[in-house]
Design a protein around this motif. Structure first.
Motif, short mmCIF file in Angstrom:
data_model
loop_
_atom_site.label_atom_id
_atom_site.label_comp_id
_atom_site.label_asym_id
_atom_site.label_seq_id
_atom_site.Cartn_x
_atom_site.Cartn_y
_atom_site.Cartn_z
N PHE A 1 0.82 -1.22 0.00
CA PHE A 1 0.00 0.00 0.00
C PHE A 1 0.86 1.26 0.00
O PHE A 1 0.45 2.29 -0.56
N ALA A 2 2.03 1.20 0.61
CA ALA A 2 2.90 2.38 0.66
C ALA A 2 3.35 2.79 -0.74
O ALA A 2 3.37 3.99 -1.06
N VAL A 3 3.70 1.81 -1.57
CA VAL A 3 4.17 2.14 -2.92
C VAL A 3 3.04 2.74 -3.75
O VAL A 3 3.28 3.47 -4.72
N ARG A 4 1.79 2.45 -3.37
CA ARG A 4 0.63 3.00 -4.06
C ARG A 4 0.14 4.30 -3.41
O ARG A 4 -0.89 4.84 -3.80
N ARG A 5 0.86 4.73 -2.36
CA ARG A 5 0.53 5.96 -1.62
C ARG A 5 -0.91 5.93 -1.10
O ARG A 5 -1.61 6.95 -1.08
N ASP A 6 -1.33 4.76 -0.68
CA ASP A 6 -2.69 4.57 -0.16
C ASP A 6 -2.64 4.64 1.36
O ASP A 6 -2.63 3.62 2.06
N THR A 7 -2.61 5.87 1.87
CA THR A 7 -2.47 6.07 3.31
C THR A 7 -3.67 5.53 4.08
O THR A 7 -3.52 4.99 5.19
N ASP A 8 -4.84 5.62 3.50
CA ASP A 8 -6.03 5.09 4.18
C ASP A 8 -5.90 3.58 4.39
O ASP A 8 -6.26 3.06 5.45
N ALA A 9 -5.39 2.87 3.37
CA ALA A 9 -5.21 1.43 3.50
C ALA A 9 -4.13 1.09 4.53
O ALA A 9 -4.26 0.13 5.29
N ILE A 10 -3.06 1.89 4.56
CA ILE A 10 -2.00 1.67 5.56
C ILE A 10 -2.58 1.82 6.96
O ILE A 10 -2.31 1.01 7.86
#
Length: 491
Positions: free
Chosen positions: A188-197
């Protein structure tokens, strides 16, 4: 009789981006070759029912049990330092979760159950040899008291898989506190998906670190918790001579368990630079490098969590560095405490670390067997006339010189000789999964469909600290022509 799994699934309730829903691929003729009956009972399952043909079909993935919600988990990972943005369960399916008799949530996963959307052109299957290796080593680690995934069952599929040659196919039923990895956060970090993190971090806290619920800085505390568990885990690996072999970030568990037994091995002769894995050509994951690599992996986790630390990037980095800075001290304390116990020291005095390091240096120089040197040292603690430990050294005088200082040091302790030996024997195993023994078991099964050697080895390793006179040969190091110089990944 009906096989009943009391599933209470939580991971599959997370957003669809966390996994792919996929059922195991049916196999031709599943046959149960091993069921871990005590573990089945611990999980609230009926071992008698699991040993039926219906049970074998479930454990092979031919039949999906009621209540299962099979998924392949998504994750990324650094593999030998190179980042791969999408990996995922390429040959494993998580059937679901159960609450065991201690109230702990456990994943039940089929490994080798067929292709998934993450298979990357692989067949999704497992050969019999790697399945037996993981069963043997993971259960041995459990008996040694080291946090680990467990093996519930091994099943042959009645089909062959193609590697360098055609090999019998098999499926391992693996049990874990969870299969969430550093690589899961990286996905998720590589996708910049902070909500998922954030969603993943909250899930991990609730599942593995519930004491952090309500913490003022829960994500900082989560990183600190994972750092502490990984530091202590790797220390325990070193104390029994274990080499994981593939410490990629996707093989680094957030729960602090040993996970993904591929080309893993136990040292015979002590060698800090020891490598067995055929794919570790540069020695990145050598025995003595494991603490450094664990910290490297944890640094990658910290990078993923930075967006949750606050909006001020520089401050978040400083906070993460401070938390990561606790790793060396936590590791060293666990490792040195363990070493003192291995040599029969129960108080801490100046000079202890140097004394123990001198023993390790002498062992390396004299190719002394790691496991037997420490076990025989317990005999020497109980009986000054016992000389089995010195016999492990090519130059026995090197042991004699060290032993003189060791006896002077132990004389300062309050324990009797018998008490010291008994205590040392609770931390120094006599039986480990010797590589040549594991290979012999695999060859008997693969070539002759003979599982008697496998059953006997598993039986011996279930009591690693107990003298077992009828199986004394299992403690012996390999003869020169029996040495296993390389181990191989099961992919």
């Amino acid at each position: 009789m009906t096989v009943h799994f009391p599933f209470q699934n939580s991971y599959s309730a997370l957003p669809d981006s966390f996994f792919a829903r996929v059922a195991p691929t049916p196999v031709a003729a599943p046959r149960l070759i091993k069921l871990n009956r005590p573990l089945a009972v611990q999980l609230g399952l009926d071992p008698d029912v699991l040993e039926t043909p219906e049970g074998a079909e479930i454990l092979a993935g031919k039949t999906v049990p009621a209540g299962a919600d099979p998924i392949a988990m998504a994750y990324a990972g650094h593999q030998f330092g190179q980042f791969v943005p999408q990996l995922g369960d390429g040959r494993a399916v998580l059937l679901g979760e159960v609450i065991d008799k201690d109230g702990i949530r456990r994943d039940i996963q089929l490994k080798g159950s067929g292709p998934t959307p993450f298979s990357r052109r692989g067949d999704g299957r497992a050969a019999l040899g790697p399945v037996l290796r993981e069963y043997i080593v993971s259960e041995a680690m459990f008996a040694l008291g080291i946090p680990t995934t467990r093996s519930l069952a091994a099943v042959v599929t009645g089909e062959h898989v193609i590697r360098e040659t055609a090999l019998p196919g098999a499926v391992l039923t693996r049990v874990a506190s969870s299969h969430i990895r550093v690589g899961t956060f990286q996905f998720f970090a590589v996708r910049r998906d902070t909500d998922a993190i954030r969603r993943l971090a909250d899930h991990v806290i609730a599942r593995h670190y519930p004491e952090l619920l309500g913490n003022e800085r829960p994500y900082h505390a989560l990183l600190a918790g994972v750092v502490a568990r990984q530091a202590e885990l790797v220390a325990r690996w070193l104390l029994v001579g274990f080499i994981h072999g593939v410490m990629n970030t996707d093989n680094s568990s957030i729960s602090g368990e040993t996970i993904d037994y591929g080309p893993c091995a136990f040292m015979d002769a002590y060698n800090p630079s020891q490598v067995f894995s055929s794919i570790d050509e540069m020695g990145r994951y050598a025995y003595a490098n494991q603490p450094r690599i664990a910290l490297w992996n944890l640094t990658r986790l910290a990078e993923c969590l930075l967006p949750l630390f606050g909006e001020e990037q520089e401050k978040a980095v400083e906070q993460a560095q401070e938390i990561l800075g606790a790793f060396p001290e936590t590791f060293s304390k666990a490792y040195q405490t363990g070493l003192r116990k291995k040599v029969g020291l129960f108080t801490e005095r100046d000079g202890d670390e140097a004394l123990i390091q001198d023993l390790l240096d002498a062992m390396a120089k004299n190719t002394a067997d790691f496991t037997l040197t420490f076990r025989r040292l317990g005999d020497a603690a109980g009986d000054p006339a016992a000389d089995d430990a010195r016999a492990e050294f090519m130059d026995p005088a090197a042991f004699d010189e060290w032993a003189k200082r060791w006896r002077e040091r132990t004389a300062l302790e309050p324990q009797t000789a018998a008490e010291r030996q008994a205590a040392m024997n609770t931390v120094n195993p006599i039986f480990i999964p010797r590589n040549h023994r594991v290979e012999a078991v695999i060859q008997a099964a693969v070539n002759n469909d003979d599982y008697a050697p496998f059953e006997e080895l598993v039986k011996v390793l279930a009591k690693p600290f107990e003298d077992q006179p009828d199986y004394a040969a299992y403690a012996d190091p390999p003869l020169p022509d029996q040495r296993v110089l390389q181990t191989f990944c099961g992919t």
